[in-house]
Design a protein around this motif. Structure first.
Motif, PDB file in Angstrom:
ATOM      1  N   THR A   1       0.827  -1.203   0.000  1.00 13.66           N
ATOM      2  CA  THR A   1       0.000   0.000   0.000  1.00 13.66           C
ATOM      3  C   THR A   1       0.863   1.256   0.000  1.00 13.66           C
ATOM      4  O   THR A   1       0.521   2.252  -0.639  1.00 13.66           O
ATOM      5  CB  THR A   1      -0.965  -0.013   1.196  1.00 13.66           C
ATOM      6  OG1 THR A   1      -1.816  -1.166   1.081  1.00 13.66           O
ATOM      7  CG2 THR A   1      -1.836   1.232   1.218  1.00 13.66           C
TER       8      THR A   1
ATOM      9  N   LEU B   1       1.925   1.609  -3.534  1.00  7.96           N
ATOM     10  CA  LEU B   1       0.828   2.150  -4.335  1.00  7.96           C
ATOM     11  C   LEU B   1       0.700   3.657  -4.133  1.00  7.96           C
ATOM     12  O   LEU B   1       0.577   4.423  -5.096  1.00  7.96           O
ATOM     13  CB  LEU B   1      -0.477   1.454  -3.954  1.00  7.96           C
ATOM     14  CG  LEU B   1      -1.756   1.804  -4.707  1.00  7.96           C
ATOM     15  CD1 LEU B   1      -2.737   0.634  -4.644  1.00  7.96           C
ATOM     16  CD2 LEU B   1      -2.445   3.046  -4.152  1.00  7.96           C
TER      17      LEU B   1
ATOM     18  N   TYR C   1      -6.042  -3.060  -6.021  1.00 10.29           N
ATOM     19  CA  TYR C   1      -5.332  -1.804  -6.250  1.00 10.29           C
ATOM     20  C   TYR C   1      -6.307  -0.660  -6.463  1.00 10.29           C
ATOM     21  O   TYR C   1      -6.096   0.461  -5.974  1.00 10.29           O
ATOM     22  CB  TYR C   1      -4.391  -1.929  -7.460  1.00 10.29           C
ATOM     23  CG  TYR C   1      -3.009  -2.404  -7.104  1.00 10.29           C
ATOM     24  CD1 TYR C   1      -2.169  -1.623  -6.313  1.00 10.29           C
ATOM     25  CD2 TYR C   1      -2.536  -3.629  -7.542  1.00 10.29           C
ATOM     26  CE1 TYR C   1      -0.901  -2.068  -5.975  1.00 10.29           C
ATOM     27  CE2 TYR C   1      -1.266  -4.081  -7.208  1.00 10.29           C
ATOM     28  CZ  TYR C   1      -0.458  -3.285  -6.420  1.00 10.29           C
ATOM     29  OH  TYR C   1       0.792  -3.725  -6.082  1.00 10.29           O
TER      30      TYR C   1
ATOM     31  N   GLY D   1      -3.091  -1.963  -1.542  1.00  8.16           N
ATOM     32  CA  GLY D   1      -1.891  -2.414  -2.220  1.00  8.16           C
ATOM     33  C   GLY D   1      -1.210  -3.608  -1.584  1.00  8.16           C
ATOM     34  O   GLY D   1      -0.683  -4.478  -2.286  1.00  8.16           O
TER      35      GLY D   1
END
Length: 265
Positions: A62, A65, A178, A183
């Motif tokens: 994450t 991301l 996503y 993520g």
């Protein structure tokens, strides 16, 4: 196919609900990661990509991301004449995120969580993780195990009537995760599918529910328990020896323990 959003503050008291301050603190965290990955000129696209790759390798999907999304957004706006983005560019973007985060005021409700755009959803997860998870001296085995069980349950939920899960099924699930800003779960699903698939010694393009169950038992021993050499919880040095897949399990498990993710059954 739909992977439900499992960021789940409803089990907490109202005073424990996610706050907008935690999301903004996460923005500062991600911006600092980008700046630290750059040089005196700022952060180039190549340096941003290197940071994202390093975060994914560490199981921090994450954060990867969010870093990629933040760099892409700021770069798209400010990159017309420069090869790098700088702290000043990120500070200007911070004002935008602050306005988006604080537009309605008050704590973030469960209903609002599901409506957040992916980058804000990712920032909320990062901020809440930093606030709740902490950094204990040793980490119990149950934590990465819970992350693995959650990941395996997501894969099982993708099974077709013949119990097969194809690479295309996996890809759709990863895209959905996503798209929701999830993520680390996306990374765990992709890596665990690949781990199971590669156990054949060649790429098979699909796995079965039975193979998932077998891989859970194998991974519990080989990827997780084997790293706890003294059988008293994982130390920081032992965690450093985790594979990327095990690191992702650990991160997901920590989010479950912190109440940020509801474990799949």
């Amino acid at each position: 196919m739909f992977v439900r959003d499992t960021l789940s503050p409803p089990t907490h008291h109202e005073s424990d609900m996610p706050t907008r301050d935690t999301a903004l603190a996460a923005y500062d965290h991600v911006a600092s990661l980008l700046i630290a990955g750059g040089d005196d000129a700022g952060v180039s696209r190549e340096q941003a990509h290197a940071l994202v790759s390093a975060l994914r390798k560490d199981g921090r999907g994450t954060e990867a991301l969010a870093a990629n999304s933040l760099f892409t957004m700021v770069n798209h706006i400010d990159h017309e004449k420069q090869t790098h983005i700088t702290r000043a560019h990120l500070d200007r973007a911070r004002a935008y995120f602050a306005r988006k985060i604080f537009a309605r005021g008050g704590d973030i409700t469960p209903a609002e969580v599901g409506q957040l755009p992916p980058t804000l959803r990712a920032l909320l997860e990062i901020g809440e993780f930093q606030t709740r998870a902490g950094q204990p001296g040793r980490i119990a085995h149950r934590i990465p195990r819970r992350g693995m069980d959650h990941t395996a349950a997501i894969l099982r939920s993708l099974a077709r009537p013949d119990d097969a899960i194809t690479r295309a099924d996996r890809d759709l699930a990863v895209y959905e995760l996503y798209e929701q800003g999830r993520g680390t779960e996306a990374l765990a699903v992709r890596f665990f599918f690949n781990f199971i698939d590669h156990r054949h010694g060649k790429i098979m393009e699909q796995i079965t529910v039975q193979e998932i169950d077998d891989a859970v038992n194998y991974s519990d021993l080989r990827l997780l328990r084997k790293k706890d050499t003294d059988n008293n919880g994982y130390s920081r040095d032992e965690i450093k020896k985790f594979s990327t897949t095990a690191r992702a399990f650990l991160r997901v498990g920590q989010m479950i323990e912190a109440g940020l993710v509801t474990a799949e059954k």
